[in-house]
Design a protein around this motif. Structure first.
Motif, PDB file in Angstrom:
ATOM      1  N   ILE A  10      18.465 -19.971 -42.687  1.00 22.50           N
ATOM      2  CA  ILE A  10      18.705 -21.587 -42.992  1.00 22.50           C
ATOM      3  C   ILE A  10      19.076 -22.496 -41.851  1.00 22.50           C
ATOM      4  CG2 ILE A  10      20.103 -22.861 -44.100  1.00 22.50           C
ATOM      5  CD1 ILE A  10      20.239 -20.311 -46.571  1.00 22.50           C
ATOM      6  N   LYS A  11      20.167 -21.828 -40.878  1.00 25.34           N
ATOM      7  CA  LYS A  11      20.216 -23.007 -40.019  1.00 25.34           C
ATOM      8  C   LYS A  11      19.690 -23.171 -39.052  1.00 25.34           C
ATOM      9  CE  LYS A  11      24.890 -21.107 -39.743  1.00 25.34           C
ATOM     10  NZ  LYS A  11      26.241 -19.781 -39.158  1.00 25.34           N
ATOM     11  N   PHE A  12      18.432 -22.068 -38.913  1.00 28.89           N
ATOM     12  CA  PHE A  12      16.989 -22.154 -38.119  1.00 28.89           C
ATOM     13  C   PHE A  12      17.171 -23.558 -38.645  1.00 28.89           C
ATOM     14  CE2 PHE A  12      13.287 -21.223 -36.693  1.00 28.89           C
ATOM     15  CZ  PHE A  12      13.177 -21.370 -34.876  1.00 28.89           C
ATOM     16  N   VAL A  13      16.136 -23.144 -39.760  1.00 23.11           N
ATOM     17  CA  VAL A  13      15.236 -24.166 -40.154  1.00 23.11           C
ATOM     18  C   VAL A  13      15.891 -25.396 -40.118  1.00 23.11           C
ATOM     19  CG1 VAL A  13      14.279 -25.085 -42.089  1.00 23.11           C
ATOM     20  CG2 VAL A  13      13.766 -22.253 -41.757  1.00 23.11           C
ATOM     21  N   ALA A  14      17.134 -25.577 -40.618  1.00 24.68           N
ATOM     22  CA  ALA A  14      17.675 -27.026 -40.380  1.00 24.68           C
ATOM     23  C   ALA A  14      17.676 -27.498 -38.797  1.00 24.68           C
ATOM     24  CB  ALA A  14      18.952 -26.970 -40.631  1.00 24.68           C
ATOM     25  N   ARG A  15      17.701 -27.258 -37.943  1.00 27.52           N
ATOM     26  CA  ARG A  15      17.808 -27.400 -36.410  1.00 27.52           C
ATOM     27  C   ARG A  15      16.108 -27.602 -36.302  1.00 27.52           C
ATOM     28  NH1 ARG A  15      19.667 -22.958 -34.279  1.00 27.52           N
ATOM     29  NH2 ARG A  15      22.017 -22.967 -35.510  1.00 27.52           N
ATOM     30  N   SER A  16      15.557 -26.819 -36.723  1.00 28.51           N
ATOM     31  CA  SER A  16      14.419 -27.185 -36.078  1.00 28.51           C
ATOM     32  C   SER A  16      13.295 -28.149 -36.914  1.00 28.51           C
ATOM     33  CB  SER A  16      13.191 -25.678 -36.824  1.00 28.51           C
ATOM     34  OG  SER A  16      13.019 -26.047 -38.309  1.00 28.51           O
TER      35      SER A  16
ATOM     36  N   GLY B 185      14.478 -14.736 -33.838  1.00 22.80           N
ATOM     37  CA  GLY B 185      12.452 -14.158 -33.591  1.00 22.80           C
ATOM     38  C   GLY B 185      12.350 -13.076 -32.897  1.00 22.80           C
ATOM     39  N   THR B 186      11.455 -13.238 -31.262  1.00 23.81           N
ATOM     40  CA  THR B 186      10.949 -11.855 -31.055  1.00 23.81           C
ATOM     41  C   THR B 186      11.460 -11.622 -29.751  1.00 23.81           C
ATOM     42  OG1 THR B 186       9.394 -11.212 -32.649  1.00 23.81           O
ATOM     43  CG2 THR B 186       9.271 -10.065 -30.329  1.00 23.81           C
TER      44      THR B 186
ATOM     45  N   MET C 152       8.382 -17.457 -35.896  1.00 20.65           N
ATOM     46  CA  MET C 152       6.732 -18.195 -36.434  1.00 20.65           C
ATOM     47  C   MET C 152       6.014 -18.673 -36.684  1.00 20.65           C
ATOM     48  SD  MET C 152       9.412 -20.816 -39.286  1.00 20.65           S
ATOM     49  CE  MET C 152      11.180 -20.459 -39.562  1.00 20.65           C
ATOM     50  N   LYS C 153       5.280 -17.369 -35.319  1.00 21.36           N
ATOM     51  CA  LYS C 153       4.285 -18.305 -34.967  1.00 21.36           C
ATOM     52  C   LYS C 153       4.241 -18.877 -33.458  1.00 21.36           C
ATOM     53  CE  LYS C 153       2.243 -15.505 -36.946  1.00 21.36           C
ATOM     54  NZ  LYS C 153       2.018 -13.278 -36.401  1.00 21.36           N
ATOM     55  N   LEU C 154       5.479 -19.622 -33.214  1.00 21.99           N
ATOM     56  CA  LEU C 154       6.274 -20.720 -32.133  1.00 21.99           C
ATOM     57  C   LEU C 154       6.592 -19.318 -30.684  1.00 21.99           C
ATOM     58  CD1 LEU C 154       7.277 -23.578 -34.169  1.00 21.99           C
ATOM     59  CD2 LEU C 154       4.690 -23.086 -33.226  1.00 21.99           C
ATOM     60  N   PHE C 155       5.522 -19.315 -30.140  1.00 31.69           N
ATOM     61  CA  PHE C 155       6.405 -19.640 -28.016  1.00 31.69           C
ATOM     62  C   PHE C 155       7.065 -20.361 -28.115  1.00 31.69           C
ATOM     63  CE2 PHE C 155       2.827 -16.587 -29.506  1.00 31.69           C
ATOM     64  CZ  PHE C 155       3.146 -15.592 -29.869  1.00 31.69           C
ATOM     65  N   ASN C 156       8.890 -19.996 -27.637  1.00 32.72           N
ATOM     66  CA  ASN C 156       9.629 -20.991 -26.976  1.00 32.72           C
ATOM     67  C   ASN C 156      10.202 -20.619 -25.973  1.00 32.72           C
ATOM     68  OD1 ASN C 156      10.072 -22.788 -29.698  1.00 32.72           O
ATOM     69  ND2 ASN C 156       9.815 -20.873 -30.499  1.00 32.72           N
ATOM     70  N   GLU C 157       9.981 -21.211 -25.048  1.00 29.99           N
ATOM     71  CA  GLU C 157      10.391 -21.209 -23.561  1.00 29.99           C
ATOM     72  C   GLU C 157      12.123 -20.905 -23.250  1.00 29.99           C
ATOM     73  OE1 GLU C 157       8.381 -23.194 -20.746  1.00 29.99           O
ATOM     74  OE2 GLU C 157       6.437 -21.170 -20.617  1.00 29.99           O
ATOM     75  N   ILE C 158      13.147 -19.951 -22.890  1.00 31.75           N
ATOM     76  CA  ILE C 158      13.884 -20.254 -22.543  1.00 31.75           C
ATOM     77  C   ILE C 158      14.525 -20.096 -21.644  1.00 31.75           C
ATOM     78  CG2 ILE C 158      16.160 -18.753 -23.445  1.00 31.75           C
ATOM     79  CD1 ILE C 158      14.480 -19.669 -26.012  1.00 31.75           C
ATOM     80  N   GLU C 159      15.210 -21.642 -21.099  1.00 31.33           N
ATOM     81  CA  GLU C 159      15.193 -21.519 -20.172  1.00 31.33           C
ATOM     82  C   GLU C 159      16.704 -20.681 -19.637  1.00 31.33           C
ATOM     83  OE1 GLU C 159      15.111 -25.923 -19.407  1.00 31.33           O
ATOM     84  OE2 GLU C 159      13.052 -25.968 -19.319  1.00 31.33           O
ATOM     85  N   SER C 160      17.359 -20.677 -18.273  1.00 37.89           N
ATOM     86  CA  SER C 160      18.543 -19.814 -17.895  1.00 37.89           C
ATOM     87  C   SER C 160      19.848 -20.970 -18.648  1.00 37.89           C
ATOM     88  CB  SER C 160      19.035 -19.521 -16.569  1.00 37.89           C
ATOM     89  OG  SER C 160      19.317 -19.294 -15.845  1.00 37.89           O
ATOM     90  N   GLU C 161      20.023 -21.917 -18.161  1.00 40.70           N
ATOM     91  CA  GLU C 161      20.806 -23.011 -17.752  1.00 40.70           C
ATOM     92  C   GLU C 161      21.895 -23.179 -17.059  1.00 40.70           C
ATOM     93  OE1 GLU C 161      22.116 -23.670 -22.216  1.00 40.70           O
ATOM     94  OE2 GLU C 161      20.494 -24.230 -23.430  1.00 40.70           O
ATOM     95  N   VAL C 162      22.000 -21.868 -16.702  1.00 41.43           N
ATOM     96  CA  VAL C 162      23.252 -21.339 -14.853  1.00 41.43           C
ATOM     97  C   VAL C 162      22.453 -21.123 -14.501  1.00 41.43           C
ATOM     98  CG1 VAL C 162      25.035 -20.371 -17.381  1.00 41.43           C
ATOM     99  CG2 VAL C 162      23.044 -19.492 -16.127  1.00 41.43           C
TER     100      VAL C 162
END
Length: 162
Positions: free
Chosen positions: A10-16, A93-94, A125-135
């Motif tokens: 629910i939190k993920f969907v609200a933010r998306s 996600g995966t 949900m079939k979307l591939f999100n690149e995750i950046e380091s931030e540090v």
């Protein structure tokens, strides 16, 4: 699916920013509708036959007792890792360590990352999100196996900032 998983979804969907998400699994159907400050969730779960419903209840004490055993060495490991910064998962996600099966890994232990370096991909949900380091720093430990599910806030990498 546990209540914690549903709350994270629910939190993920609200933010998306999605207006409506429907999730159907073999024994559960979830519809999450969002819009103008309100979130509506409908959960339909099929009742299990009585013999199946009692089996998980009988196993519950065994599951609770099992994680208690390895708790003793955890404080020592936490003290060692406290000097490192943690890159955590911003979503459910995966987790994938490379952009596609035929491409090289984003990062390995010993690699230096900057604040905007892509360290992994999380498929949700079939979307591939690149995750950046931030540090910025050097990767000292990878905490998640490739192609495994991750939760919101789950530690993925340890980074030595020095």
């Amino acid at each position: 699916m546990e209540l914690k998983d549903i709350q994270n979804l629910i939190k993920f969907v609200a933010r998306s920013g999605a207006n409506e998400v429907k999730l159907e699994m073999e024994d559960i159907k979830i519809t999450i509708k969002t819009g103008e400050g309100k979130t509506e969730t409908t959960i339909l779960q099929h009742a299990a036959p009585l013999s199946m419903a009692t089996a998980p209840i009988a196993q519950a004490p065994v599951e609770v007792a099992a994680p208690a055993a390895p708790a003793a060495p955890a404080p020592a490991a936490a003290d060692e890792d406290s000097k490192y910064l943690t890159i955590t998962s911003p979503m459910i996600g995966t987790f994938y360590r490379k952009p596609s099966p035929d491409k090289p890994l984003f990062v390995e232990v010993g690699d230096t990352v900057q604040g905007d370096s892509v360290v992994c991909v999380i498929e949700a949900m079939k979307l591939f999100n690149e995750i950046e380091s931030e540090v910025s720093g050097k990767i000292v430990k990878i905490l998640v196996e490739d192609s495994t599910p991750v939760e919101f806030g789950q530690p993925l990498f340890l980074v030595d900032p020095s």
